[in-house]
Design an enzyme around this catalytic site. Structure first.
Site, PDB file in Angstrom:
ATOM      1  CG  LEU A   1       0.884  -2.492   1.477  1.00 29.44           C
ATOM      2  CD1 LEU A   1       0.109  -3.634   1.986  1.00 29.44           C
ATOM      3  CD2 LEU A   1       1.395  -1.552   2.737  1.00 29.44           C
ATOM      4  CB  CYS A   2       6.374  -1.558  -2.338  1.00 28.12           C
ATOM      5  SG  CYS A   2       8.126  -1.762  -2.656  1.00 28.12           S
ATOM      6  CG  LEU A   3       6.325  -2.105   4.624  1.00 23.37           C
ATOM      7  CD1 LEU A   3       6.659  -0.655   4.995  1.00 23.37           C
ATOM      8  CD2 LEU A   3       4.936  -2.372   5.659  1.00 23.37           C
TER       9      LEU A   3
END
Length: 151
Positions: free
Chosen positions: A87-89
């Protein structure tokens, strides 16, 4: 593993059992408290509705001062999810705080499903479809939801 990390992970697990957030569940694998399996149910009234998305959270001895590595095991078509499932969070990167626990991580991921950050896409195709061709995006997401029932 440090006592601090073990104690914190066990507290997170206890909280997940006693006061589970709606639509998410998680627990450590049987022989390793540093590795957790999680499931996120797609939020109602979104294209992800009824999906059951499996994830793995990998902690290390620096938790809670360092975030876990979080990865979808289920297929996921989303602007902020790489093809690898990672994820890109922001809260898992530059906005991490030791106050976040497993429940907070999973509810953040769940809310990200229907509220992607298209200015920082991990999946450019998903981001472009989300912005410019919403019907096509939603069809791809529905295909992902159906795949989640069997993976």
């Amino acid at each position: 593993m440090s006592t601090t990390a073990r104690r914190r992970l066990m507290r997170d697990f206890k909280r997940m059992q006693q006061d589970p957030p709606q639509g998410v569940s998680a627990s450590p694998v049987a022989d390793n408290v540093l590795t957790w399996n999680a499931v996120i149910i797609g939020p109602a009234e979104t294209p992800f509705e009824d999906g059951t998305f499996r994830m793995v959270l990998q902690f290390d001895e620096q938790y809670p001062n360092k975030p876990p590595a979080v990865k979808f095991v289920s297929q996921m078509f989303h602007p902020n999810v790489y093809s690898s499932g990672e994820l890109c969070l922001d809260i898992l990167q530059n906005r991490w705080s030791p106050t976040y626990d497993v429940a907070a991580i999973l509810t953040s991921v769940q809310s990200l499903l229907n509220d992607p950050n298209t200015s920082s896409p991990a999946n450019v195709e998903a981001s472009m479809l989300y912005k410019d061709h919403r019907q096509q995006y939603e069809k791809r997401v529905r295909d992902t939801v159906e795949a989640s029932w069997t993976d």
